[in-house]
Motif scaffolding. Structure first.
Motif, short mmCIF file in Angstrom:
data_model
loop_
_atom_site.label_atom_id
_atom_site.label_comp_id
_atom_site.label_asym_id
_atom_site.label_seq_id
_atom_site.Cartn_x
_atom_site.Cartn_y
_atom_site.Cartn_z
N TRP A 8 0.84 -1.21 0.00
CA TRP A 8 0.00 0.00 0.00
C TRP A 8 0.88 1.26 0.00
CZ3 TRP A 8 -4.75 1.37 -1.17
CH2 TRP A 8 -5.16 2.66 -0.83
N ARG A 57 -10.22 2.36 5.43
CA ARG A 57 -11.58 2.83 5.77
C ARG A 57 -11.71 3.41 7.17
NH1 ARG A 57 -15.33 -1.72 3.27
NH2 ARG A 57 -14.55 -1.38 1.17
N CYS A 59 -0.88 2.75 6.16
CA CYS A 59 -2.31 2.46 6.44
C CYS A 59 -2.52 2.01 7.87
CB CYS A 59 -2.82 1.42 5.44
SG CYS A 59 -1.91 -0.13 5.48
N PRO A 69 -10.62 1.17 -0.18
CA PRO A 69 -10.23 -0.18 0.25
C PRO A 69 -10.33 -0.32 1.78
CG PRO A 69 -8.63 0.72 -1.30
CD PRO A 69 -9.59 1.83 -0.98
#
Ligand SMILES: C[S@@+](CC[C@H](N)C(=O)[O-])C[C@H]1O[C@@H](n2cnc3c(N)ncnc32)[C@H](O)[C@@H]1O
Length: 204
Positions: free
Chosen positions: A150, A189, A159, A185
């Protein structure tokens, strides 16, 4: 990143993030500095009554898009090339700092928060929306697993960062609510949105 940023976020903006930005930024007052302003998705939401608006963005391609959006908006603001870890503003000179989806990306969020603390006036506020480490152990596990890919995909974004805990560790009192960054994704979230003020300076 700058090229695909707005198209990539388009659906998520319509699915709730645009409304979340508006609700947050209604609270901005006085001399306002936005760190990591990106392409300027917050620009339309700053209240007209803010005394001064300064948009800080270190990446030239992002800054070019920010300049265009600012011109089109007809808003008065100054764009500054700087990093959150080294803000070119005097101590205690800012009423509101805004950070949306930025503290996940800065390399030294502790330094950025120390700089924000330095420039805020007594009683000043940090308004933020940040995606954060999940409360759910299963989702947090995935955030840890997918951190590397990511980070490469999203230009350095972590993340799994526990940003609100870091704010508290850096001396802020935080009032925040949980939300979900819909249409994104699952690993990004979990959102926290709210206001942070330096401990002991809340009443100026
Ligand atoms: C995910 S984007 C968020 C943009 C915008 N705040 C928004 O809500 O759409 C992260 C932004 O932070 C900027 N950024 C990265 N490192 C930074 C740093 N150390 N200081 C300030 N901004 C930084 C990036 O260039 C990028 O524009």
């Amino acid at each position: 990143m700058a090229l695909v940023y707005d198209p990539f976020l388009h659906v998520a903006e319509a699915a709730g993030m645009r409304a979340a930005r508006k609700a947050l930024l209604e609270q901005a007052t006085g001399r306002v500095i936005e760190v990591g302003a990106g392409t300027g998705l917050n620009v339309p939401h700053f209240p007209r009554k803010t005394r001064e608006l300064i948009l800080v963005e270190p990446e030239p391609p992002m800054r070019r898009r920010l300049e265009r959006r600012l011109r089109r908006s007809g808003r008065q603001a100054v764009i500054v090339d700087a990093r959150a870890e080294q803000l070119p503003f005097a101590d205690r000179s800012v009423d509101t700092v805004v950070s949306t989806l930025v503290l996940c990306t800065v390399d030294r969020p502790d330094r950025a928060l120390a700089e924000i603390a330095r420039v805020l006036r007594p009683g000043g506020q940090l308004l933020f929306i940040e995606h954060v480490r999940a409360d759910s152990p299963a989702l947090a596990w995935w955030q840890d697993r997918l951190l590397g890919p990511w980070r490469r995909f999203a230009c350095g974004c972590r993340c799994n960062r526990a940003t609100v805990e870091l704010m508290r560790a850096c001396g802020f009192e935080v009032e925040a609510s949980r939300a979900s960054w819909r249409a994104m994704p699952p690993i990004v979230r979990p959102l926290m949105s709210g206001r942070a003020q330096l401990r002991g300076s809340v009443h100026g």
